[in-house]
Design an enzyme around this catalytic site. Structure first.
Site, PDB file in Angstrom:
ATOM      1  N   THR A   1      -7.451  -1.203   0.882  1.00 38.19           N
ATOM      2  CA  THR A   1      -8.208  -1.116  -0.368  1.00 38.19           C
ATOM      3  C   THR A   1      -8.962  -2.425  -0.617  1.00 38.19           C
ATOM      4  OG1 THR A   1      -6.472   0.325  -1.225  1.00 38.19           O
ATOM      5  CG2 THR A   1      -7.960  -0.607  -2.855  1.00 38.19           C
TER       6      THR A   1
ATOM      7  N   GLY B   1      -4.589  -4.353  -3.745  1.00 39.90           N
ATOM      8  CA  GLY B   1      -5.611  -3.350  -4.015  1.00 39.90           C
ATOM      9  C   GLY B   1      -4.918  -2.037  -4.307  1.00 39.90           C
ATOM     10  N   HIS B   2      -5.042  -1.567  -5.525  1.00 40.17           N
ATOM     11  CA  HIS B   2      -4.341  -0.351  -5.944  1.00 40.17           C
ATOM     12  C   HIS B   2      -5.366   0.739  -6.250  1.00 40.17           C
ATOM     13  CE1 HIS B   2      -0.806  -3.089  -7.435  1.00 40.17           C
ATOM     14  NE2 HIS B   2      -1.016  -3.170  -6.151  1.00 40.17           N
TER      15      HIS B   2
ATOM     16  N   VAL C   1       2.548  14.043  -3.700  1.00 39.18           N
ATOM     17  CA  VAL C   1       2.010  14.941  -2.669  1.00 39.18           C
ATOM     18  C   VAL C   1       0.472  14.929  -2.661  1.00 39.18           C
ATOM     19  CG1 VAL C   1       4.023  16.460  -2.476  1.00 39.18           C
ATOM     20  CG2 VAL C   1       2.341  16.879  -4.297  1.00 39.18           C
TER      21      VAL C   1
ATOM     22  N   LEU D   1       3.661  12.409   1.043  1.00 38.52           N
ATOM     23  CA  LEU D   1       4.407  13.425   1.802  1.00 38.52           C
ATOM     24  C   LEU D   1       3.431  14.406   2.446  1.00 38.52           C
ATOM     25  CD1 LEU D   1       7.363  14.444   2.388  1.00 38.52           C
ATOM     26  CD2 LEU D   1       6.911  16.167   0.640  1.00 38.52           C
TER      27      LEU D   1
ATOM     28  N   ASP E   1       0.813  -1.223   0.000  1.00 41.04           N
ATOM     29  CA  ASP E   1       0.000   0.000   0.000  1.00 41.04           C
ATOM     30  C   ASP E   1       0.840   1.264   0.000  1.00 41.04           C
ATOM     31  OD1 ASP E   1      -2.254  -1.661   0.125  1.00 41.04           O
ATOM     32  OD2 ASP E   1      -2.140  -1.737   2.305  1.00 41.04           O
ATOM     33  N   GLU E   2       1.988   1.208  -0.622  1.00 40.86           N
ATOM     34  CA  GLU E   2       2.873   2.377  -0.673  1.00 40.86           C
ATOM     35  C   GLU E   2       2.393   3.405  -1.692  1.00 40.86           C
ATOM     36  OE1 GLU E   2       3.813  -0.729  -1.316  1.00 40.86           O
ATOM     37  OE2 GLU E   2       5.340  -1.382   0.102  1.00 40.86           O
ATOM     38  N   GLY E   3       1.494   2.969  -2.584  1.00 42.40           N
ATOM     39  CA  GLY E   3       1.022   3.857  -3.649  1.00 42.40           C
ATOM     40  C   GLY E   3       1.554   3.420  -5.014  1.00 42.40           C
ATOM     41  N   LYS E   4       1.803   2.117  -5.155  1.00 39.74           N
ATOM     42  CA  LYS E   4       2.349   1.586  -6.425  1.00 39.74           C
ATOM     43  C   LYS E   4       1.422   1.879  -7.604  1.00 39.74           C
ATOM     44  CE  LYS E   4       2.235  -2.378  -4.389  1.00 39.74           C
ATOM     45  NZ  LYS E   4       2.083  -2.052  -2.977  1.00 39.74           N
TER      46      LYS E   4
ATOM     47  N   GLN F   1       1.835  -5.758  -3.646  1.00 37.71           N
ATOM     48  CA  GLN F   1       2.291  -5.993  -2.271  1.00 37.71           C
ATOM     49  C   GLN F   1       3.621  -5.291  -1.993  1.00 37.71           C
ATOM     50  OE1 GLN F   1       2.298 -10.195  -2.784  1.00 37.71           O
ATOM     51  NE2 GLN F   1       0.192 -10.301  -2.186  1.00 37.71           N
TER      52      GLN F   1
ATOM     53  N   ARG G   1      -5.186   0.303   8.664  1.00 36.44           N
ATOM     54  CA  ARG G   1      -3.765  -0.041   8.539  1.00 36.44           C
ATOM     55  C   ARG G   1      -3.026   0.369   9.811  1.00 36.44           C
ATOM     56  NH1 ARG G   1      -3.715   2.520   2.524  1.00 36.44           N
ATOM     57  NH2 ARG G   1      -4.610   0.747   1.447  1.00 36.44           N
TER      58      ARG G   1
HETATM   59  P1  GDP Z   1      -0.819   0.362  -3.560  1.00 38.68           P
HETATM   60  O1  GDP Z   1      -1.454  -0.914  -3.148  1.00 38.68           O
HETATM   61  O2  GDP Z   1       0.647   0.384  -3.323  1.00 38.68           O
HETATM   62  O3  GDP Z   1      -1.161   0.762  -4.969  1.00 38.68           O
HETATM   63  O4  GDP Z   1      -1.417   1.491  -2.597  1.00 38.68           O
HETATM   64  P2  GDP Z   1      -2.961   1.671  -2.190  1.00 38.68           P
HETATM   65  O5  GDP Z   1      -3.688   2.210  -3.349  1.00 38.68           O
HETATM   66  O6  GDP Z   1      -3.485   0.420  -1.563  1.00 38.68           O
HETATM   67  O7  GDP Z   1      -2.817   2.717  -1.019  1.00 38.68           O
HETATM   68  C1  GDP Z   1      -2.264   3.977  -1.232  1.00 38.68           C
HETATM   69  C2  GDP Z   1      -3.312   5.038  -0.888  1.00 38.68           C
HETATM   70  O8  GDP Z   1      -2.702   6.293  -0.829  1.00 38.68           O
HETATM   71  C3  GDP Z   1      -4.409   5.162  -1.930  1.00 38.68           C
HETATM   72  O9  GDP Z   1      -5.600   5.524  -1.291  1.00 38.68           O
HETATM   73  C4  GDP Z   1      -3.911   6.307  -2.822  1.00 38.68           C
HETATM   74  O10 GDP Z   1      -4.979   7.007  -3.462  1.00 38.68           O
HETATM   75  C5  GDP Z   1      -3.270   7.183  -1.805  1.00 38.68           C
HETATM   76  N1  GDP Z   1      -2.139   7.982  -2.256  1.00 38.68           N
HETATM   77  C6  GDP Z   1      -1.131   7.644  -3.099  1.00 38.68           C
HETATM   78  N2  GDP Z   1      -0.207   8.632  -3.156  1.00 38.68           N
HETATM   79  C7  GDP Z   1      -0.653   9.611  -2.336  1.00 38.68           C
HETATM   80  C8  GDP Z   1      -0.116  10.864  -1.919  1.00 38.68           C
HETATM   81  O11 GDP Z   1       0.961  11.280  -2.313  1.00 38.68           O
HETATM   82  N3  GDP Z   1      -0.865  11.582  -1.026  1.00 38.68           N
HETATM   83  C9  GDP Z   1      -2.058  11.138  -0.526  1.00 38.68           C
HETATM   84  N4  GDP Z   1      -2.692  11.904   0.350  1.00 38.68           N
HETATM   85  N5  GDP Z   1      -2.567   9.966  -0.893  1.00 38.68           N
HETATM   86  C10 GDP Z   1      -1.877   9.207  -1.764  1.00 38.68           C
HETATM   87  P1  IMO Z   2      -0.950  -4.123  -2.276  1.00 40.33           P
HETATM   88  O1  IMO Z   2      -0.598  -4.586  -3.658  1.00 40.33           O
HETATM   89  C1  IMO Z   2      -0.962  -4.718   2.023  1.00 40.33           C
HETATM   90  C2  IMO Z   2      -0.716  -8.833   3.504  1.00 40.33           C
HETATM   91  C3  IMO Z   2      -1.952  -9.233   4.283  1.00 40.33           C
HETATM   92  C4  IMO Z   2      -1.331 -10.206   5.258  1.00 40.33           C
HETATM   93  C5  IMO Z   2      -0.259 -10.908   4.423  1.00 40.33           C
HETATM   94  C6  IMO Z   2      -0.688 -12.247   3.837  1.00 40.33           C
HETATM   95  O2  IMO Z   2      -2.242  -3.421  -2.206  1.00 40.33           O
HETATM   96  O3  IMO Z   2       0.184  -3.400  -1.627  1.00 40.33           O
HETATM   97  P2  IMO Z   2      -2.340 -12.860   1.845  1.00 40.33           P
HETATM   98  O4  IMO Z   2      -3.790 -12.601   1.649  1.00 40.33           O
HETATM   99  O5  IMO Z   2      -1.464 -12.298   0.781  1.00 40.33           O
HETATM  100  O6  IMO Z   2      -2.025 -14.315   2.110  1.00 40.33           O
HETATM  101  O7  IMO Z   2      -1.972 -12.112   3.225  1.00 40.33           O
HETATM  102  O8  IMO Z   2       0.048 -10.019   3.353  1.00 40.33           O
HETATM  103  N1  IMO Z   2      -0.973  -8.308   2.148  1.00 40.33           N
HETATM  104  C7  IMO Z   2      -1.004  -6.996   1.846  1.00 40.33           C
HETATM  105  N2  IMO Z   2      -0.900  -5.914   2.642  1.00 40.33           N
HETATM  106  N3  IMO Z   2      -1.107  -4.556   0.694  1.00 40.33           N
HETATM  107  C8  IMO Z   2      -1.183  -5.634  -0.123  1.00 40.33           C
HETATM  108  O9  IMO Z   2      -1.203  -5.510  -1.465  1.00 40.33           O
HETATM  109  C9  IMO Z   2      -1.167  -6.931   0.444  1.00 40.33           C
HETATM  110  N4  IMO Z   2      -1.256  -8.181  -0.049  1.00 40.33           N
HETATM  111  C10 IMO Z   2      -1.123  -9.008   1.002  1.00 40.33           C
HETATM  112  O10 IMO Z   2      -2.529  -8.133   4.919  1.00 40.33           O
HETATM  113  O11 IMO Z   2      -0.670  -9.522   6.287  1.00 40.33           O
HETATM  114 MG    MG Z   3      -2.884  -1.578  -1.764  1.00 39.14          MG
END
Ligand code: GDP
Ligand code: IMO
Ligand code: MG
Length: 434
Positions: A305, A40-41, A420, A338, A13-16, A223, A311
């Site tokens: 997501t 979940g992106h 940002v 940021l 969930d870093e924002g990939k 992930q 989280r």
């Molecule tokens: P991913 O799984 O790595 O793609 O990340 P997620 O989409 O699960 O979670 C990242 C969350 O941060 C999402 O809700 C994005 O819309 C949000 N996001 C991404 N970049 C930024 C940012 O720079 N600022 C803010 N406020 N939100 C961001």
């Molecule tokens: P994105 O792509 C955050 C975590 C689960 C759990 C562990 C194992 O959105 O960054 P699983 O269902 O894969 O067997 O669960 O991994 N996990 C994630 N956490 N973002 C994800 O994907 C994840 N995919 C799996 O929360 O701790």
């Molecule tokens: Mg995610």
């Protein structure tokens, strides 16, 4: 032209998705290479806000080919649902190509995922419950069913005959669960196969051809690297094979290491983790709530997501991040969220762990050592000005510049991109990635 990998540097969930949506502009092909719909992106662009679980984040550009590679575990119902949702919102999915070699998430995988978590009780991993771990377990055990099997009823029948008895014995014998109905499952998955048929392609050939004709291929990680089976906080990891790290990217689409030019690590400006497992810099109380609920009124707080779970929140852990830079071979960082740090009086960076009185600057393999680790912090001043409107590094508040430069120096890698805000254009390109 080379392939560029975008990989999550922390616990997911870093924002990939958001970074891939931005960088896809320059690529010919955008490909997912691992994991499944545990990912979940969230993507916000001029077309709206979207939550993708399997479809690559390049789908919003009509001219791009989007590949779901052989390394992905595909739940056909989820994929078909995602395609029809995108279509209903006017997004063209005709350029989506699904690998015939990808594994299929079957009903017993979802069931075993849930039953196994229940059985583990207090030691549960905290999985997303999408059947991804059991699906990759079967892949490695050579019991998996692949997309290609869904296209041929005879083959599907034979594959299912070979595995359903075994899985039902596990479900009933080990877990005391209800067995899978063979006929119902066969009918349903045969139908999924027919509906997926137009998307199934030789994706490996497609990716190689793009590289040979001088086009960029963007490899979208799912992930986070610290959830990797080898390098992550085992056993609180995910089971993706190939791995979600940069090293897994080549295997998951079918190219070689020399095809990859750069690996970009996406890191949050702090840390989050969903599910259980060690998290040395975890914060509790007011500060955690403040960071988690930033943007909550717009549905943009730190809630999963895929599962909606809150989280866990922590300060940026540069010990874990440095480790991730090393095993991913990262050439640059994209630092996200940021703006979430705006208005904090002070920020902390974890630069070492104190474990049993010793200063440790590398990632311990032992989960109990990680649990005993006390983060050693360096405190930096915060900033009060909002950053979400900033588009040039030099226009950031001086304290934010210092924070970012300190992260760079601790990790030994340049921050080429700063996000940002969640929207596509809310970014500062420090050095062009392509
Ligand atoms: P991913 O799984 O790595 O793609 O990340 P997620 O989409 O699960 O979670 C990242 C969350 O941060 C999402 O809700 C994005 O819309 C949000 N996001 C991404 N970049 C930024 C940012 O720079 N600022 C803010 N406020 N939100 C961001
Ligand atoms: P994105 O792509 C955050 C975590 C689960 C759990 C562990 C194992 O959105 O960054 P699983 O269902 O894969 O067997 O669960 O991994 N996990 C994630 N956490 N973002 C994800 O994907 C994840 N995919 C799996 O929360 O701790
Ligand atoms: Mg995610």
């Amino acid at each position: 032209m080379p392939a560029v990998v975008v990989v999550g540097g922390q616990w997911g969930d870093e924002g990939k998705g958001r970074i891939v949506d931005l960088l896809a502009r320059k690529a010919r092909v955008v490909a997912r290479y691992s994991a499944g719909n545990n990912a979940g992106h969230t993507i916000v662009n001029e077309l709206g806000e979207f939550k993708l679980h399997l479809v690559p984040a390049g789908i919003f550009y009509t001219e791009k080919t989007c590949v779901i590679g052989n390394g992905v575990a595909i739940d056909p119902e989820v994929l078909l649902g995602e395609i029809s949702q995108l279509e209903s919102r006017g997004i063209d999915t005709s350029k989506l190509a699904v690998s015939a070699r990808a594994q299929v998430v079957m009903p017993w995988h979802r069931l075993i995922d849930r039953l196994d978590e229940e059985r583990r009780g207090a030691d549960a991993i905290g999985t997303t419950g999408k059947g991804i771990g059991p699906c990759f377990t079967d892949k490695v055990a050579r019991r998996g069913i692949r997309i290609v099997d869904l296209l041929e009823p005879e083959d599907l029948l034979a594959r299912m005959r070979a595995v359903v008895d075994y899985q039902n014995a596990v479900i009933t014998g080990v877990y005391g669960g209800e067995p899978i109905d063979f006929d119902e499952c066969f009918e349903q998955y045969q139908e999924f196969g027919q509906r997926l048929r137009p998307f199934v392609a030789d994706t490996q050939a497609l990716v190689v051809e793009a590289l040979h004709s001088g086009e960029y291929v963007l490899l979208e990680g799912a992930q986070g690297s610290l959830l990797d089976l080898d390098h992550g906080t085992y056993e609180y990891v995910t089971s993706s094979v190939p791995s979600s790290t940069a090293g897994g990217a080549t295997l998951g689409v079918g190219i070689g290491p020399t095809d990859v030019q750069r690996a970009i690590g996406v890191f949050k400006s702090y840390c989050t983790r969903v599910g259980n497992g060690p998290f040395p810099t975890e914060l509790f109380g007011e500060m955690a709530d403040k960071l988690r609920d930033h943007g909550k009124e717009f549905g943009r707080g730190e809630y999963g997501t895929t599962t909606g779970r809150p989280r866990r929140i922590g300060w940026l852990d540069t010990v874990a991040a440095r480790y991730s830079v090393g095993f991913n071979g990262l050439s640059a960082l994209a630092l996200t969220r940021l703006d979430v740090l705006d208005g904090l009086p002070a920020l902390k960076l974890c630069t070492a762990y104190e474990i049993d009185g010793e200063m440790v600057k590398t990632m311990p393999a032992s989960p109990s050592a990680l649990r005993r680790a006390k983060p050693v912090y360096e405190e930096l001043p915060g900033w009060s000005e909002p950053t979400s409107g900033v588009r040039n590094f030099d226009d950031l508040p001086a304290e934010a510049q210092v924070y970012i430069r300190r992260v760079e120096s601790l990790l030994g890698v340049p921050v080429d991109l700063i996000s940002v805000g969640p929207e596509r254009e809310q970014a500062i390109i420090v050095n062009p990635i392509f």
